[in-house]
Design a protein around this motif. Structure first.
Motif, PDB file in Angstrom:
ATOM      1  N   SER A   1     -36.913  13.856  -3.809  1.00 14.63           N
ATOM      2  CA  SER A   1     -37.163  15.108  -4.499  1.00 14.63           C
ATOM      3  C   SER A   1     -36.189  16.189  -4.048  1.00 14.63           C
ATOM      4  O   SER A   1     -35.569  16.091  -2.993  1.00 14.63           O
ATOM      5  CB  SER A   1     -38.593  15.552  -4.226  1.00 14.63           C
ATOM      6  OG  SER A   1     -38.783  15.692  -2.840  1.00 14.63           O
ATOM      7  N   VAL A   2     -36.053  17.180  -4.890  1.00 13.46           N
ATOM      8  CA  VAL A   2     -35.267  18.360  -4.541  1.00 13.46           C
ATOM      9  C   VAL A   2     -36.233  19.528  -4.480  1.00 13.46           C
ATOM     10  O   VAL A   2     -36.919  19.817  -5.456  1.00 13.46           O
ATOM     11  CB  VAL A   2     -34.178  18.617  -5.594  1.00 13.46           C
ATOM     12  CG1 VAL A   2     -33.468  19.939  -5.321  1.00 13.46           C
ATOM     13  CG2 VAL A   2     -33.178  17.477  -5.610  1.00 13.46           C
ATOM     14  N   SER A   3     -36.288  20.179  -3.334  1.00 17.46           N
ATOM     15  CA  SER A   3     -37.228  21.283  -3.195  1.00 17.46           C
ATOM     16  C   SER A   3     -36.524  22.610  -3.424  1.00 17.46           C
ATOM     17  O   SER A   3     -35.466  22.878  -2.857  1.00 17.46           O
ATOM     18  CB  SER A   3     -37.849  21.269  -1.795  1.00 17.46           C
ATOM     19  OG  SER A   3     -38.663  22.424  -1.637  1.00 17.46           O
ATOM     20  N   PHE A   4     -37.094  23.411  -4.284  1.00 16.74           N
ATOM     21  CA  PHE A   4     -36.569  24.752  -4.515  1.00 16.74           C
ATOM     22  C   PHE A   4     -37.214  25.768  -3.577  1.00 16.74           C
ATOM     23  O   PHE A   4     -36.817  26.928  -3.554  1.00 16.74           O
ATOM     24  CB  PHE A   4     -36.806  25.169  -5.970  1.00 16.74           C
ATOM     25  CG  PHE A   4     -35.705  24.751  -6.897  1.00 16.74           C
ATOM     26  CD1 PHE A   4     -35.558  23.428  -7.256  1.00 16.74           C
ATOM     27  CD2 PHE A   4     -34.819  25.674  -7.415  1.00 16.74           C
ATOM     28  CE1 PHE A   4     -34.545  23.018  -8.115  1.00 16.74           C
ATOM     29  CE2 PHE A   4     -33.801  25.294  -8.271  1.00 16.74           C
ATOM     30  CZ  PHE A   4     -33.663  23.969  -8.628  1.00 16.74           C
ATOM     31  N   GLY A   5     -38.202  25.341  -2.836  1.00 15.61           N
ATOM     32  CA  GLY A   5     -38.878  26.269  -1.944  1.00 15.61           C
ATOM     33  C   GLY A   5     -39.654  27.316  -2.711  1.00 15.61           C
ATOM     34  O   GLY A   5     -40.075  27.104  -3.845  1.00 15.61           O
ATOM     35  N   SER A   6     -39.838  28.470  -2.086  1.00 19.95           N
ATOM     36  CA  SER A   6     -40.579  29.554  -2.736  1.00 19.95           C
ATOM     37  C   SER A   6     -39.659  30.368  -3.640  1.00 19.95           C
ATOM     38  O   SER A   6     -38.567  30.771  -3.227  1.00 19.95           O
ATOM     39  CB  SER A   6     -41.188  30.481  -1.675  1.00 19.95           C
ATOM     40  OG  SER A   6     -42.114  29.763  -0.901  1.00 19.95           O
ATOM     41  N   LEU A   7     -40.093  30.564  -4.853  1.00 17.20           N
ATOM     42  CA  LEU A   7     -39.263  31.264  -5.834  1.00 17.20           C
ATOM     43  C   LEU A   7     -39.953  32.515  -6.332  1.00 17.20           C
ATOM     44  O   LEU A   7     -41.177  32.575  -6.413  1.00 17.20           O
ATOM     45  CB  LEU A   7     -38.986  30.356  -7.045  1.00 17.20           C
ATOM     46  CG  LEU A   7     -38.290  29.032  -6.808  1.00 17.20           C
ATOM     47  CD1 LEU A   7     -38.122  28.293  -8.127  1.00 17.20           C
ATOM     48  CD2 LEU A   7     -36.939  29.248  -6.152  1.00 17.20           C
ATOM     49  N   HIS A   8     -39.137  33.493  -6.690  1.00 16.33           N
ATOM     50  CA  HIS A   8     -39.656  34.680  -7.353  1.00 16.33           C
ATOM     51  C   HIS A   8     -39.567  34.455  -8.847  1.00 16.33           C
ATOM     52  O   HIS A   8     -38.501  34.085  -9.344  1.00 16.33           O
ATOM     53  CB  HIS A   8     -38.846  35.915  -6.967  1.00 16.33           C
ATOM     54  CG  HIS A   8     -38.858  36.184  -5.495  1.00 16.33           C
ATOM     55  ND1 HIS A   8     -39.959  36.688  -4.847  1.00 16.33           N
ATOM     56  CD2 HIS A   8     -37.918  35.989  -4.548  1.00 16.33           C
ATOM     57  CE1 HIS A   8     -39.689  36.808  -3.558  1.00 16.33           C
ATOM     58  NE2 HIS A   8     -38.455  36.384  -3.350  1.00 16.33           N
TER      59      HIS A   8
ATOM     60  N   PHE B   1     -33.493  26.654 -11.822  1.00 17.72           N
ATOM     61  CA  PHE B   1     -34.867  26.857 -12.282  1.00 17.72           C
ATOM     62  C   PHE B   1     -35.197  28.344 -12.249  1.00 17.72           C
ATOM     63  O   PHE B   1     -34.909  29.042 -11.269  1.00 17.72           O
ATOM     64  CB  PHE B   1     -35.855  26.094 -11.390  1.00 17.72           C
ATOM     65  CG  PHE B   1     -37.279  26.279 -11.817  1.00 17.72           C
ATOM     66  CD1 PHE B   1     -37.786  25.578 -12.895  1.00 17.72           C
ATOM     67  CD2 PHE B   1     -38.103  27.180 -11.170  1.00 17.72           C
ATOM     68  CE1 PHE B   1     -39.089  25.770 -13.316  1.00 17.72           C
ATOM     69  CE2 PHE B   1     -39.405  27.387 -11.575  1.00 17.72           C
ATOM     70  CZ  PHE B   1     -39.905  26.673 -12.654  1.00 17.72           C
TER      71      PHE B   1
ATOM     72  N   GLY C   1     -48.365  29.099  -7.280  1.00 15.62           N
ATOM     73  CA  GLY C   1     -48.789  27.803  -6.784  1.00 15.62           C
ATOM     74  C   GLY C   1     -47.606  26.865  -6.686  1.00 15.62           C
ATOM     75  O   GLY C   1     -46.455  27.249  -6.934  1.00 15.62           O
ATOM     76  N   THR C   2     -47.878  25.641  -6.315  1.00 18.54           N
ATOM     77  CA  THR C   2     -46.829  24.639  -6.182  1.00 18.54           C
ATOM     78  C   THR C   2     -46.843  23.728  -7.412  1.00 18.54           C
ATOM     79  O   THR C   2     -47.898  23.243  -7.815  1.00 18.54           O
ATOM     80  CB  THR C   2     -47.047  23.792  -4.909  1.00 18.54           C
ATOM     81  OG1 THR C   2     -47.043  24.672  -3.785  1.00 18.54           O
ATOM     82  CG2 THR C   2     -45.934  22.765  -4.750  1.00 18.54           C
ATOM     83  N   TYR C   3     -45.687  23.522  -7.980  1.00 17.86           N
ATOM     84  CA  TYR C   3     -45.566  22.719  -9.204  1.00 17.86           C
ATOM     85  C   TYR C   3     -44.577  21.576  -8.991  1.00 17.86           C
ATOM     86  O   TYR C   3     -43.580  21.740  -8.295  1.00 17.86           O
ATOM     87  CB  TYR C   3     -45.064  23.577 -10.361  1.00 17.86           C
ATOM     88  CG  TYR C   3     -46.033  24.652 -10.804  1.00 17.86           C
ATOM     89  CD1 TYR C   3     -46.914  24.434 -11.855  1.00 17.86           C
ATOM     90  CD2 TYR C   3     -46.058  25.887 -10.164  1.00 17.86           C
ATOM     91  CE1 TYR C   3     -47.795  25.421 -12.272  1.00 17.86           C
ATOM     92  CE2 TYR C   3     -46.935  26.882 -10.564  1.00 17.86           C
ATOM     93  CZ  TYR C   3     -47.801  26.646 -11.614  1.00 17.86           C
ATOM     94  OH  TYR C   3     -48.670  27.628 -12.019  1.00 17.86           O
ATOM     95  N   ASP C   4     -44.878  20.474  -9.608  1.00 16.39           N
ATOM     96  CA  ASP C   4     -43.913  19.377  -9.690  1.00 16.39           C
ATOM     97  C   ASP C   4     -43.311  19.388 -11.085  1.00 16.39           C
ATOM     98  O   ASP C   4     -44.033  19.364 -12.077  1.00 16.39           O
ATOM     99  CB  ASP C   4     -44.588  18.019  -9.456  1.00 16.39           C
ATOM    100  CG  ASP C   4     -45.042  17.861  -8.022  1.00 16.39           C
ATOM    101  OD1 ASP C   4     -44.569  18.642  -7.167  1.00 16.39           O
ATOM    102  OD2 ASP C   4     -45.850  16.961  -7.762  1.00 16.39           O
TER     103      ASP C   4
END
Lengths: 149, 227
Positions: free
Chosen positions: A45-52, A126, A135-138
């Motif tokens: 997976s590639v994690s984008f971490g926390s996004l605004h 993204f 929340g966290t999304y896949d």
């Protein structure tokens, strides 16, 4: 006379050994047909971490492709539900392509690879939506490696 | 402030969901003419990863764009037509690490002049996938290709050639470039080939010319049936 017999015998033995050696070193032709094929390997997976939300974030995906024919790469959004934002990949010409359910050509006219394959880097972007809850999304996207004709 | 509150952690899953998943397929181009109903084609899929991997199969059609690139057609009608013509012996199978599996695709009928279909092999993982596409170029033998040079344009050292297939089957165009120098003398001949052109499609190809070329002529050499 005895010497002649010995020489003749030695010559005979050499001829037999030579013939045996010639048989042992006989060339065998192997006929093979190498089919057009390819292999692909990728990271997890590639994690984008926390996004605004509303602010685009970029990451880079690396794929390794082995192919003995020219090939191209397509991408599409694969999720069964609406993505929580805009998912884009950057095409070879530098333009950002928003991913939907239909496939989009991302990389094309790629030559066949060497035995070690080729590592391609696909920029991903993204942009989170304000209409989705925190929340966290896949987010599932799908790549297709396609041979060129 | 709102942006901070609504900060989201997004995990974009790509490839096979696991590190270094690896899948291989051959052949990836299957071309056959005079095909008959019941004919079987075999594709071998192998798994180079470290954990068992389930592979899902699906069918669709494909087309070509103006540069010969493959356009995948996965709309309902295209998928239905592919499913009608080709049948899969199974939709999923499990591959152990290092294992290979032969996938058989049977032609259900040959009531077509040509069929350009694609078989996808997709690893089934919790995350998304990377599909491998196998292209089928099948013709019933009733049609023939008809390829013509429809034009060319020289801009500096860039030459763009366009060929058109007005026939009923895929084929390729072959020709040669006559390169003239500054004195107008024929200095070199270069062979060129279009690659496969589907029926009813045009295909452009670009050629980089040497800097000394002042004029070029394009000549058709032969027509091929793509086989």
């Amino acid at each position: 006379m005895a010497k002649f017999k010995v020489l003749a015998a030695a010559l005979g033995i050499l001829l037999v050994l030579g013939a045996a050696a010639a048989q042992a070193s006989g060339v065998i032709t192997l006929e093979v047909e190498i089919l057009p094929g390819f292999r692909i390997s990728g990271p997890g997976s590639v994690s984008f971490g926390s996004l605004h939300p509303g602010i685009p974030e970029e990451r880079e995906l690396q794929l390794q492709v082995w192919s003995n024919v020219p090939w191209q790469l397509s991408a599409n959004y694969y999720g069964t539900v609406e993505a929580p934002g805009i998912v884009e990949v950057q095409g070879r010409n530098g333009t950002w392509i928003e991913l939907g359910s239909s496939t989009n050509l991302v990389i094309w006219d790629q030559p066949k690879t060497d035995p070690d394959g080729v590592v391609i880097k696909v920029p991903l972007r993204f942009t989170g939506s304000f209409s989705h809850d925190p929340g966290t999304y896949d987010i599932q996207i799908e790549f297709a490696v396609v041979p060129l004709l | 402030m709102t942006r901070v509150i609504l900060a989201m952690a997004v995990l974009l899953l790509v490839c096979c969901g696991q590190a270094l998943a690896s899948i291989a397929v051959a052949p990836v181009i299957i071309e056959a003419d005079q095909v008959q109903a019941g004919q079987v084609f075999t594709v071998v899929c192998s798994h180079g990863g470290e954990e068992p991997l389930e592979v899902a199969l699906s069918l669709a059609l494909f087309d070509q764009d103006a540069w010969g690139r493959v356009i995948l057609m996965e709309d309902e009608a295209s998928v239905a037509r592919a499913e009608e013509a080709l049948s899969l012996e199974r939709r999923r199978f499990l591959l152990q690490p290092g294992q290979s599996e032969a996938v058989q695709v049977q032609l259900a009928h040959a009531d077509f002049q040509h069929l350009y279909a694609v078989l996808f092999l997709r690893p089934v993982r919790p995350g998304p996938s990377t599909r491998l596409a196998v292209l089928f170029l099948l013709s019933s033998g009733e049609g023939t290709p008809s390829l013509d040079l429809s034009g060319w344009e020289q801009r500096g050292t860039d030459l763009t050639i366009t060929v058109e297939n007005s026939g009923l089957c895929h084929g390729f165009w072959a020709g040669e470039l006559l390169l003239f120098d500054g004195e107008g003398k024929l200095a070199e001949k270069v062979s060129v080939q279009s690659g496969v052109v589907l029926p009813g499609r045009s295909r452009g190809l670009q050629v980089s010319l040497p800097g000394w070329v002042q004029q070029v002529e394009v000549r058709s050499l032969q027509l091929g049936d793509g086989s």
